[in-house]
Scaffold this active site. Sequence first.
Site, PDB file in Angstrom:
ATOM      1  N   GLY A  22       0.738  -1.267   0.046  1.00  0.00           N
ATOM      2  CA  GLY A  22      -0.082   0.115  -0.174  1.00  0.00           C
ATOM      3  C   GLY A  22       0.781   1.142  -0.142  1.00  0.00           C
ATOM      4  O   GLY A  22       0.805   2.073   0.840  1.00  0.00           O
ATOM      5  N   GLY A  26       1.725   9.890  -1.093  1.00  0.00           N
ATOM      6  CA  GLY A  26       1.022  10.577  -0.281  1.00  0.00           C
ATOM      7  C   GLY A  26       0.488   9.693   1.045  1.00  0.00           C
ATOM      8  O   GLY A  26      -0.072  10.370   1.978  1.00  0.00           O
ATOM      9  N   GLY A  29       2.328   4.144   3.664  1.00  0.00           N
ATOM     10  CA  GLY A  29       3.114   3.167   2.940  1.00  0.00           C
ATOM     11  C   GLY A  29       4.384   3.944   2.192  1.00  0.00           C
ATOM     12  O   GLY A  29       5.541   3.610   2.020  1.00  0.00           O
ATOM     13  N   SER A 151      -5.205   0.587  14.000  1.00  0.00           N
ATOM     14  CA  SER A 151      -5.889   2.164  14.197  1.00  0.00           C
ATOM     15  C   SER A 151      -6.447   1.735  15.514  1.00  0.00           C
ATOM     16  O   SER A 151      -6.891   1.074  16.178  1.00  0.00           O
ATOM     17  CB  SER A 151      -7.034   2.022  13.105  1.00  0.00           C
ATOM     18  OG  SER A 151      -7.626   3.370  13.299  1.00  0.00           O
ATOM     19  N   TYR A 178     -15.124  -1.517   9.949  1.00  0.00           N
ATOM     20  CA  TYR A 178     -13.825  -0.989   9.670  1.00  0.00           C
ATOM     21  C   TYR A 178     -13.152  -1.226  11.034  1.00  0.00           C
ATOM     22  O   TYR A 178     -11.977  -1.830  11.279  1.00  0.00           O
ATOM     23  CB  TYR A 178     -13.590   0.372   9.302  1.00  0.00           C
ATOM     24  CG  TYR A 178     -12.251   1.046   9.477  1.00  0.00           C
ATOM     25  CD1 TYR A 178     -11.315   0.694   8.492  1.00  0.00           C
ATOM     26  CD2 TYR A 178     -11.936   1.991  10.311  1.00  0.00           C
ATOM     27  CE1 TYR A 178     -10.055   1.210   8.326  1.00  0.00           C
ATOM     28  CE2 TYR A 178     -10.557   2.332  10.388  1.00  0.00           C
ATOM     29  CZ  TYR A 178      -9.673   2.094   9.525  1.00  0.00           C
ATOM     30  OH  TYR A 178      -8.442   2.523   9.415  1.00  0.00           O
TER      31      TYR A 178
HETATM   32  N1  LIG Z   1      -4.486   7.780   7.860  1.00  0.00           N
HETATM   33  C1  LIG Z   1      -4.808   7.698   8.933  1.00  0.00           C
HETATM   34  O1  LIG Z   1      -5.374   8.716   9.852  1.00  0.00           O
HETATM   35  C2  LIG Z   1      -4.934   6.119   9.575  1.00  0.00           C
HETATM   36  C3  LIG Z   1      -5.666   6.032  10.872  1.00  0.00           C
HETATM   37  C4  LIG Z   1      -5.262   4.770  11.491  1.00  0.00           C
HETATM   38  C5  LIG Z   1      -4.992   3.579  10.737  1.00  0.00           C
HETATM   39  N2  LIG Z   1      -4.792   4.057   9.509  1.00  0.00           N
HETATM   40  C6  LIG Z   1      -4.250   2.672   8.737  1.00  0.00           C
HETATM   41  O2  LIG Z   1      -3.026   3.031   7.836  1.00  0.00           O
HETATM   42  C7  LIG Z   1      -2.986   2.406   6.830  1.00  0.00           C
HETATM   43  C8  LIG Z   1      -2.763   3.136   5.592  1.00  0.00           C
HETATM   44  O3  LIG Z   1      -3.606   3.814   5.196  1.00  0.00           O
HETATM   45  P1  LIG Z   1      -3.267   5.411   4.684  1.00  0.00           P
HETATM   46  O4  LIG Z   1      -3.864   6.248   5.658  1.00  0.00           O
HETATM   47  O5  LIG Z   1      -1.879   5.573   4.280  1.00  0.00           O
HETATM   48  O6  LIG Z   1      -4.415   5.505   3.646  1.00  0.00           O
HETATM   49  P2  LIG Z   1      -4.343   5.447   1.707  1.00  0.00           P
HETATM   50  O7  LIG Z   1      -3.574   6.658   1.687  1.00  0.00           O
HETATM   51  O8  LIG Z   1      -5.382   5.529   1.290  1.00  0.00           O
HETATM   52  O9  LIG Z   1      -3.320   3.987   1.641  1.00  0.00           O
HETATM   53  C9  LIG Z   1      -4.033   3.045   1.562  1.00  0.00           C
HETATM   54  C10 LIG Z   1      -2.938   2.246   0.701  1.00  0.00           C
HETATM   55  O10 LIG Z   1      -3.820   0.719   0.540  1.00  0.00           O
HETATM   56  C11 LIG Z   1      -3.776   0.550  -0.802  1.00  0.00           C
HETATM   57  N3  LIG Z   1      -4.831  -0.652  -1.259  1.00  0.00           N
HETATM   58  C12 LIG Z   1      -6.321  -0.368  -0.867  1.00  0.00           C
HETATM   59  N4  LIG Z   1      -6.907  -1.464  -1.310  1.00  0.00           N
HETATM   60  C13 LIG Z   1      -5.923  -2.279  -1.919  1.00  0.00           C
HETATM   61  C14 LIG Z   1      -5.849  -3.466  -2.411  1.00  0.00           C
HETATM   62  N5  LIG Z   1      -7.030  -4.103  -2.618  1.00  0.00           N
HETATM   63  N6  LIG Z   1      -4.900  -3.984  -2.925  1.00  0.00           N
HETATM   64  C15 LIG Z   1      -3.601  -3.606  -2.854  1.00  0.00           C
HETATM   65  N7  LIG Z   1      -3.696  -2.234  -2.179  1.00  0.00           N
HETATM   66  C16 LIG Z   1      -4.411  -1.667  -1.640  1.00  0.00           C
HETATM   67  C17 LIG Z   1      -4.052   1.945  -1.548  1.00  0.00           C
HETATM   68  O11 LIG Z   1      -3.967   1.692  -2.833  1.00  0.00           O
HETATM   69  P3  LIG Z   1      -4.561   2.420  -4.017  1.00  0.00           P
HETATM   70  O12 LIG Z   1      -4.032   3.881  -3.919  1.00  0.00           O
HETATM   71  O13 LIG Z   1      -4.570   1.610  -5.166  1.00  0.00           O
HETATM   72  O14 LIG Z   1      -6.194   2.688  -3.523  1.00  0.00           O
HETATM   73  C18 LIG Z   1      -3.115   2.927  -0.692  1.00  0.00           C
HETATM   74  O15 LIG Z   1      -1.600   2.562  -1.472  1.00  0.00           O
HETATM   75  C19 LIG Z   1      -4.240   1.741   6.596  1.00  0.00           C
HETATM   76  O16 LIG Z   1      -4.412   0.159   6.965  1.00  0.00           O
HETATM   77  C20 LIG Z   1      -5.428   2.394   7.571  1.00  0.00           C
HETATM   78  O17 LIG Z   1      -6.204   1.564   8.165  1.00  0.00           O
HETATM   79  C21 LIG Z   1      -4.547   5.275   8.898  1.00  0.00           C
END
Ligand SMILES: NC(=O)c1ccc[n+]([C@@H]2O[C@H](COP(=O)([O-])OP(=O)(O)OC[C@H]3O[C@@H](n4cnc5c(N)ncnc54)[C@H](OP(=O)(O)O)[C@@H]3O)[C@@H](O)[C@H]2O)c1
Length: 309
Positions: A22, A26, A29, A151, A178
């Site tokens: 992932g 931005g 990951g 989370s 979620y």
């Molecule tokens: N941001 C926060 O405040 C927050 C808080 C708590 C936990 N988290 C956790 O942090 C982690 C990363 O999230 P993020 O905040 O960085 O959000 P993000 O920017 O939406 O990143 C999520 C990543 O997962 C990928 N992804 C989604 N579905 C997928 C699939 N079926 N196969 C392969 N890749 C897939 C997305 O790719 P695409 O671009 O192709 O969709 C993206 O690269 C997640 O597990 C989330 O639950 C985030």
Amino acid sequence: MSGSWSPAQIPDQDGRTVLVTGTTRGGLGHHTALELARRGARVVLAGRGQGKLDETVATIREEVPDAQLEQLVVDLSSLDSVRSAAGRASAIGAIDVLVNNVGVMAPPYHRTLDGFESQMATNHFGPFLFTGLLLPQLVDSGDARIVTVSSMAHRMARTAPVEDPRSSQGRYRRWPAYGQTKLANLLFTFEADRRLAAAGLPVKALAAHPGLAGTHLAANGQFGRSRGGVATILDAGVKAVSQSAAAGAWPSLMAATADLPGSTYCGPGGIRETRGRPQLVGCSSLARDVEQQRRLWEISEEAVGLRWP
Ligand SMILES: NC(=O)c1ccc[n+]([C@@H]2O[C@H](COP(=O)([O-])OP(=O)(O)OC[C@H]3O[C@@H](n4cnc5c(N)ncnc54)[C@H](OP(=O)(O)O)[C@@H]3O)[C@@H](O)[C@H]2O)c1
């Protein structure tokens, strides 16, 4: 109170291989991969779109021109895609750190071809199978760790997701669903760590959470995209009230590189764990429930058709 860890403490990663899932530009990951590449790790970026992988690689190279970056296309919501990607990943050789970072948050109801609700498929079952299939390569490292991104939302879950995952009984409620997937990330981590230790394997499992970080998560979940019309507005609004995506990656980086025992959970040490430097954090009593950990593990093995370790 904020923790004291910062990326300045990441030891030299030369000679180490890290696989981060992932890695879209931005997101957490991307920033996890960037910092590890900066310290000399060979980083394998895993994501579902070649174009997005190319974009992140180009962005990381702007800051770290000699970064050792490789790519792996995988859709974590599809067991077939995970099996195929794990087959291709065998060419990577030993893996020192696997960061299970992929996640979707509160999308509309959808069942995958495997018959799972899409959040459980993407956030838990896909990563469960992927990790199990990569286990021999983690073992080959001689001292590996699995870091899974959970989370604060895991605390929203009132029950563990231990029902038949292919049953579509009951109303879909996107936010509790979620929360259950993020609880699953912790149940998985603690059970994996215990089973790996019992099997005498040199692999630890840890978890991290980013607090509130300005990524594309909310817009992706609500609109299936982060740009265009209302999605752009939501994306900007989230960024305005959150810490940066770079800071949000710090707990993952701490879990991936600091000298910590298995089953450790890292999160921001600032206001109500929403922001700040990372430290060790607690979790709900449900996440620590050994019986629920065991049940989820057994259900997951059955669901993906792989017993491990
Ligand atoms: N941001 C926060 O405040 C927050 C808080 C708590 C936990 N988290 C956790 O942090 C982690 C990363 O999230 P993020 O905040 O960085 O959000 P993000 O920017 O939406 O990143 C999520 C990543 O997962 C990928 N992804 C989604 N579905 C997928 C699939 N079926 N196969 C392969 N890749 C897939 C997305 O790719 P695409 O671009 O192709 O969709 C993206 O690269 C997640 O597990 C989330 O639950 C985030």
